[in-house]
Structures are given as C-alpha cells and as structure tokens.
Scaffold this motif. Structure first.
Motif, PDB file in Angstrom:
ATOM      1  N   ALA A  13      23.360  -9.201  38.515  1.00 31.36           N
ATOM      2  CA  ALA A  13      23.155  -8.481  39.782  1.00 31.36           C
ATOM      3  C   ALA A  13      24.394  -8.576  40.668  1.00 31.36           C
ATOM      4  O   ALA A  13      24.810  -7.579  41.270  1.00 31.36           O
ATOM      5  N   ALA A  14      25.012  -9.750  40.728  1.00 32.95           N
ATOM      6  CA  ALA A  14      26.221  -9.928  41.545  1.00 32.95           C
ATOM      7  C   ALA A  14      27.367  -9.079  41.003  1.00 32.95           C
ATOM      8  O   ALA A  14      28.107  -8.452  41.772  1.00 32.95           O
ATOM      9  N   ALA A  15      27.515  -9.027  39.685  1.00 34.10           N
ATOM     10  CA  ALA A  15      28.582  -8.236  39.067  1.00 34.10           C
ATOM     11  C   ALA A  15      28.369  -6.747  39.333  1.00 34.10           C
ATOM     12  O   ALA A  15      29.331  -6.017  39.616  1.00 34.10           O
ATOM     13  N   LEU A  16      27.131  -6.301  39.263  1.00 34.05           N
ATOM     14  CA  LEU A  16      26.832  -4.890  39.525  1.00 34.05           C
ATOM     15  C   LEU A  16      27.049  -4.544  41.001  1.00 34.05           C
ATOM     16  O   LEU A  16      27.553  -3.466  41.317  1.00 34.05           O
ATOM     17  N   PHE A  30      34.341  -7.950  36.346  1.00 36.68           N
ATOM     18  CA  PHE A  30      32.945  -7.853  35.913  1.00 36.68           C
ATOM     19  C   PHE A  30      32.627  -8.959  34.906  1.00 36.68           C
ATOM     20  O   PHE A  30      31.583  -9.609  35.001  1.00 36.68           O
ATOM     21  N   PHE A  31      33.521  -9.188  33.938  1.00 34.52           N
ATOM     22  CA  PHE A  31      33.297 -10.226  32.930  1.00 34.52           C
ATOM     23  C   PHE A  31      33.200 -11.603  33.588  1.00 34.52           C
ATOM     24  O   PHE A  31      32.389 -12.430  33.183  1.00 34.52           O
ATOM     25  N   GLN A  32      34.032 -11.842  34.604  1.00 39.96           N
ATOM     26  CA  GLN A  32      34.023 -13.138  35.286  1.00 39.96           C
ATOM     27  C   GLN A  32      32.752 -13.324  36.103  1.00 39.96           C
ATOM     28  O   GLN A  32      32.069 -14.345  35.988  1.00 39.96           O
ATOM     29  N   ILE A  33      32.411 -12.334  36.941  1.00 39.05           N
ATOM     30  CA  ILE A  33      31.253 -12.469  37.820  1.00 39.05           C
ATOM     31  C   ILE A  33      29.950 -12.546  37.019  1.00 39.05           C
ATOM     32  O   ILE A  33      29.058 -13.328  37.343  1.00 39.05           O
TER      33      ILE A  33
END
Length: 109
Positions: A13-16, A30-33
C-alpha cells in the motif's frame, strides 16, 4: 500463492501510494518501499511468476503497463513513458521483454 504471501500488505500500500501520480513511478523506489529488494532469490522468482500474467516466462511491455494492478486491482496503469523506462532499465539483452533473471538483477541492484 499471492503477492501478499511474500510482501506485507502495508508495504505494498505504501509503495502504491508513493507512485499514484502519473509519471511518478520509479521501479527502484517501488522495489524498496514494497520490500521486494530485501527478498531472497527464490522469493523473487515466485514474485516474478505471479507478475508474469500470461506465464510465458517473460514480462512483456503489455504486462508492464498493468504492473501496479498486479499488486492492487484498483491501482493505476503505468504511462507509456513509465512502461518504456521500466522495460529499458531491466531488459539487458534487448529482446523487448524482461526475463526472471533480468527482473531479479534489477530488483537486487
């Protein structure tokens, strides 16, 4: 198996949320979050298998466009420029698609 078996729903959800605006998607960020960059090789292979919608062994440009929707069905579609940038960053052999090893290399680098 689903992506939430491998990644935390709150991290997804945070990455999105981080890339809601058009042209704000950064694969590395995105990969990190999302926590993908911390996963093992075998976990990344499983994530790749889930993301490979047609099970062809590759993620093609058409599948990349819907990359975020594989994480949440209501997520936005990547823009053409985001899709092309994502593909170019991962497609090391220039065949126009991302293989499992290319995906893993991109996520872990």
């Amino acid at each position: 198996m689903s992506l939430t078996d491998l990644l935390s729903p709150s991290d997804i959800a945070a990455a999105l949320r981080d890339c809601q605006a058009p042209d704000s998607f950064s694969p590395k960020k995105f990969f990190q979050i999302s926590g993908m960059s911390k996963k093992s090789s075998s976990q990344l292979k499983e994530i790749f298998r889930i993301l490979d919608n047609d099970q062809s062994g590759f993620i093609e440009e058409d599948e990349l466009k819907y990359f975020l929707q594989r994480f949440e069905c209501g997520a936005r579609v990547l823009t053409t420029s985001e899709t092309k940038t994502f593909l170019a960053a991962a497609d090391h052999d220039g065949d126009g698609k991302i293989g499992a090893e290319e995906f893993q290399e991109m996520v872990q680098s």
